[in-house]
Design a protein around this motif. Sequence first.
Motif, PDB file in Angstrom:
ATOM      1  N   VAL A 299       0.839  -1.199   0.000  1.00  0.00           N
ATOM      2  CA  VAL A 299       0.000   0.000   0.000  1.00  0.00           C
ATOM      3  C   VAL A 299       0.874   1.249   0.000  1.00  0.00           C
ATOM      4  N   LEU A 300       1.907   1.249   0.825  1.00  0.00           N
ATOM      5  CA  LEU A 300       2.820   2.396   0.885  1.00  0.00           C
ATOM      6  C   LEU A 300       3.561   2.593  -0.428  1.00  0.00           C
ATOM      7  N   MET A 301       4.066   1.500  -0.976  1.00  0.00           N
ATOM      8  CA  MET A 301       4.859   1.610  -2.201  1.00  0.00           C
ATOM      9  C   MET A 301       3.986   2.019  -3.392  1.00  0.00           C
ATOM     10  N   ASN A 302       2.751   1.529  -3.457  1.00  0.00           N
ATOM     11  CA  ASN A 302       1.847   1.952  -4.520  1.00  0.00           C
ATOM     12  C   ASN A 302       1.564   3.451  -4.423  1.00  0.00           C
ATOM     13  N   TYR A 303       1.349   3.907  -3.193  1.00  0.00           N
ATOM     14  CA  TYR A 303       1.127   5.336  -2.965  1.00  0.00           C
ATOM     15  C   TYR A 303       2.351   6.155  -3.379  1.00  0.00           C
ATOM     16  N   ALA A 304       3.540   5.658  -3.034  1.00  0.00           N
ATOM     17  CA  ALA A 304       4.759   6.386  -3.368  1.00  0.00           C
ATOM     18  C   ALA A 304       4.944   6.498  -4.883  1.00  0.00           C
ATOM     19  N   GLU A 305       4.649   5.421  -5.605  1.00  0.00           N
ATOM     20  CA  GLU A 305       4.772   5.467  -7.066  1.00  0.00           C
ATOM     21  C   GLU A 305       3.851   6.522  -7.662  1.00  0.00           C
ATOM     22  N   ALA A 306       2.599   6.501  -7.229  1.00  0.00           N
ATOM     23  CA  ALA A 306       1.641   7.463  -7.769  1.00  0.00           C
ATOM     24  C   ALA A 306       2.022   8.891  -7.383  1.00  0.00           C
ATOM     25  N   ALA A 307       2.489   9.082  -6.154  1.00  0.00           N
ATOM     26  CA  ALA A 307       2.905  10.418  -5.720  1.00  0.00           C
ATOM     27  C   ALA A 307       4.061  10.929  -6.571  1.00  0.00           C
ATOM     28  N   ASN A 308       5.014  10.054  -6.845  1.00  0.00           N
ATOM     29  CA  ASN A 308       6.159  10.474  -7.652  1.00  0.00           C
ATOM     30  C   ASN A 308       5.726  10.918  -9.045  1.00  0.00           C
ATOM     31  N   GLU A 309       4.824  10.154  -9.674  1.00  0.00           N
ATOM     32  CA  GLU A 309       4.376  10.519 -11.014  1.00  0.00           C
ATOM     33  C   GLU A 309       3.526  11.778 -11.003  1.00  0.00           C
ATOM     34  N   LYS A 310       2.969  12.125  -9.865  1.00  0.00           N
ATOM     35  CA  LYS A 310       2.228  13.378  -9.709  1.00  0.00           C
ATOM     36  C   LYS A 310       3.155  14.569  -9.444  1.00  0.00           C
ATOM     37  N   GLY A 311       4.440  14.295  -9.330  1.00  0.00           N
ATOM     38  CA  GLY A 311       5.391  15.357  -9.049  1.00  0.00           C
ATOM     39  C   GLY A 311       5.613  15.623  -7.577  1.00  0.00           C
ATOM     40  N   LEU A 312       5.118  14.719  -6.731  1.00  0.00           N
ATOM     41  CA  LEU A 312       5.248  14.892  -5.275  1.00  0.00           C
ATOM     42  C   LEU A 312       6.408  14.030  -4.780  1.00  0.00           C
ATOM     43  N   GLN A 313       7.618  14.413  -5.181  1.00  0.00           N
ATOM     44  CA  GLN A 313       8.797  13.613  -4.867  1.00  0.00           C
ATOM     45  C   GLN A 313       9.050  13.504  -3.361  1.00  0.00           C
ATOM     46  N   GLY A 314       8.708  14.556  -2.622  1.00  0.00           N
ATOM     47  CA  GLY A 314       8.912  14.514  -1.179  1.00  0.00           C
ATOM     48  C   GLY A 314       8.098  13.414  -0.516  1.00  0.00           C
ATOM     49  N   GLU A 315       6.844  13.248  -0.946  1.00  0.00           N
ATOM     50  CA  GLU A 315       5.994  12.192  -0.383  1.00  0.00           C
ATOM     51  C   GLU A 315       6.556  10.811  -0.718  1.00  0.00           C
ATOM     52  N   ALA A 316       7.010  10.654  -1.958  1.00  0.00           N
ATOM     53  CA  ALA A 316       7.570   9.369  -2.367  1.00  0.00           C
ATOM     54  C   ALA A 316       8.836   9.041  -1.579  1.00  0.00           C
ATOM     55  N   LEU A 317       9.687  10.028  -1.373  1.00  0.00           N
ATOM     56  CA  LEU A 317      10.927   9.792  -0.632  1.00  0.00           C
ATOM     57  C   LEU A 317      10.654   9.415   0.820  1.00  0.00           C
ATOM     58  N   GLU A 318       9.663  10.024   1.426  1.00  0.00           N
ATOM     59  CA  GLU A 318       9.338   9.686   2.811  1.00  0.00           C
ATOM     60  C   GLU A 318       8.940   8.218   2.940  1.00  0.00           C
ATOM     61  N   ILE A 319       8.222   7.694   1.930  1.00  0.00           N
ATOM     62  CA  ILE A 319       7.855   6.279   1.955  1.00  0.00           C
ATOM     63  C   ILE A 319       9.086   5.407   1.797  1.00  0.00           C
ATOM     64  N   LEU A 320       9.960   5.750   0.872  1.00  0.00           N
ATOM     65  CA  LEU A 320      11.190   4.980   0.690  1.00  0.00           C
ATOM     66  C   LEU A 320      12.009   4.929   1.973  1.00  0.00           C
ATOM     67  N   LYS A 321      12.114   6.053   2.642  1.00  0.00           N
ATOM     68  CA  LYS A 321      12.881   6.090   3.890  1.00  0.00           C
ATOM     69  C   LYS A 321      12.195   5.254   4.980  1.00  0.00           C
ATOM     70  N   LYS A 322      10.877   5.307   5.024  1.00  0.00           N
ATOM     71  CA  LYS A 322      10.133   4.526   6.008  1.00  0.00           C
ATOM     72  C   LYS A 322      10.341   3.020   5.790  1.00  0.00           C
ATOM     73  N   ILE A 323      10.304   2.599   4.532  1.00  0.00           N
ATOM     74  CA  ILE A 323      10.513   1.184   4.205  1.00  0.00           C
ATOM     75  C   ILE A 323      11.920   0.756   4.607  1.00  0.00           C
ATOM     76  N   ARG A 324      12.900   1.582   4.311  1.00  0.00           N
ATOM     77  CA  ARG A 324      14.289   1.230   4.645  1.00  0.00           C
ATOM     78  C   ARG A 324      14.552   1.283   6.148  1.00  0.00           C
ATOM     79  N   LYS A 325      13.917   2.225   6.808  1.00  0.00           N
ATOM     80  CA  LYS A 325      14.082   2.294   8.267  1.00  0.00           C
ATOM     81  C   LYS A 325      13.555   1.019   8.914  1.00  0.00           C
ATOM     82  N   ARG A 326      12.356   0.577   8.491  1.00  0.00           N
ATOM     83  CA  ARG A 326      11.811  -0.660   9.053  1.00  0.00           C
ATOM     84  C   ARG A 326      12.720  -1.852   8.747  1.00  0.00           C
TER      85      ARG A 326
END
Length: 577
Positions: free
Chosen positions: A406-433
């Motif tokens: 769910v997080l990664m799907n959201y991050a992909e869509a956010a990135n394509e919408k130009g919301l790179q900050g939202e996508a990066l926060e998900i990537l960092k959250k996944i890596r932190k876990r």
Amino acid sequence: MKIRKYIPLLALASMLLGACNDDFLNEKDTNSYNPEEVWNDIKLVDAYIAYLYRDTFESWPVNSGNLADESGGLYDQSYITPSSKHMKPWNYEEIYKINLLFQEIEKGTLSDSQKKYVKGQAYFLRAWNYFRMVVHYGGVPIIKKPQTTKDDLNVTRNSTKECFDFIVSDLDEAIASLPDKSEGDNYGRISKSIALAFKGRVLLYKASPQFNPSNPYDNEYWDEAYTANKNAKETLEALGYGLLDNYNDIFLTENHKEAILPVIFTNPGRTNGRKEHSVRPITESKNGTGGDQPIWRLVNAYPMKDGKQPGESMTYAFDEQRFWENRDPRFYSTIVYNGAIYELSGKSGRRQYTDIELGTTEDGFGKTQGYYRTGFYSKKGIQVSLPQAEVSLNEVDWLEIRFAEVLMNYAEAANEKGLQGEALEILKKIRKRAGVEEGPDGMYGLKNGMGKDEIREALLHERYIEFTFEGKRFWDLRRHRRLNTLNGIMKFGLEAKLNGEVDVDKAKVYGYLPEDFTYKVSRLIEKDIQTEGGGIQKLTMYMPDTYYFFPISLDDLDKNPNLKQNKDWGGDFDPTL
């Protein structure tokens, strides 16, 4: 504790479905059950629904990595053709049963709330079955009622857009009809949460390059994909869903906050969803092995524990002869390498050896008895405590959707919408876990200042690691139209050779460590070989552009002359949007 409400009703459901024909409601008695009363009895309706669940949801996708760059299989030109049986789901038997439910339940005496709950599940199941076909072929015939011999069965294909609209409509009906979560006795049943998460997946595909090759990352569908996935993320978080603290616990524990859509297995009742007998090394299994064996390309894709790729980290040097050191913790949760602790069958201190001397030809690298050994095994979802004789009794639930997706799907869509900050926060959250080190810049090894294209690549790579052997890699590459990255590749394993002579006593107590061996990256197939069926197994993968949509089976085309074949397979149907 596992709650298994459905299992005892399956035999009854099977019997009831055996009576599902044109005369279903005219039967006076079916093995002591009156079919006219089925839709008046919530227990019998539950049995019917349970059977639909079993028809619809699959188990662990063992060997799906052979289609991509996860495990060792290679496929040639003969694998997918209009006459072959591969990649040919045609789910109209399941859809017939679901449509029958919609028709007959209204004639029964269940309460309005009971009918609403049952129909909500059925809407989801119908959407799931249609989506599976659309992902394979593009548009397919939309059928909304149970066909009989009195109907015109030679239906035509609906457009791909019409199919996506129909799937979303069914999911919206499910979302409006179902409880927020399924807990207690209902754990495993479809809920609003599951439908929201799946809707996000559906719309991510709709917006993808697979369906929009002329405008892959700037089409109108990314807006609805973003909205749906953001809504799913926020709603599920509010309901208590989230990432588990420990990646290793995802498949070692059950009924947790990351489990969105579990396919439940239990002993006794329903076992062997993981097909552990085919994933374990043969010395600790039975009746075969060879499934989900990692290749070197996958092993080498795992970052170092600071999140940098091997050879790029300034903190952790990468040495092929000590490749297992200082890796992303997900590496150790998934990859079994030569000399690694792997305490199968309850054997304390057991190490897995893949060189020919200690691992023998049964577990060691190479080709023997018709199987390839890559030098690696997968431990994801394995019940290590099961003894060899009972490996088919594993009861690890398969998580068809988990919150990380769910997080990664959201991050992909956010990135394509130009919301790179939202996508990066998900990537960092996944890596932190995952346990990747945060680093002084707080980026968990990710590059600062990445643009849309770079984040897209980072997300695709992160899915490769996060969802290894969860049946996503091939489909991710396909929906991004990246099959060219697989076409023509060779697959390699890692050959281990013990330094010096074998000390038998030391070997008996698993005394040899990974560093006691020399390693060599080697091809799994050195030359074209003839298969048992008389074909030729090629040295390289075959993944042409025609694989973005598969051909409808010739058998189905022969049964219905009004079906059109896809344009890349001799027909004139365009499966894109």
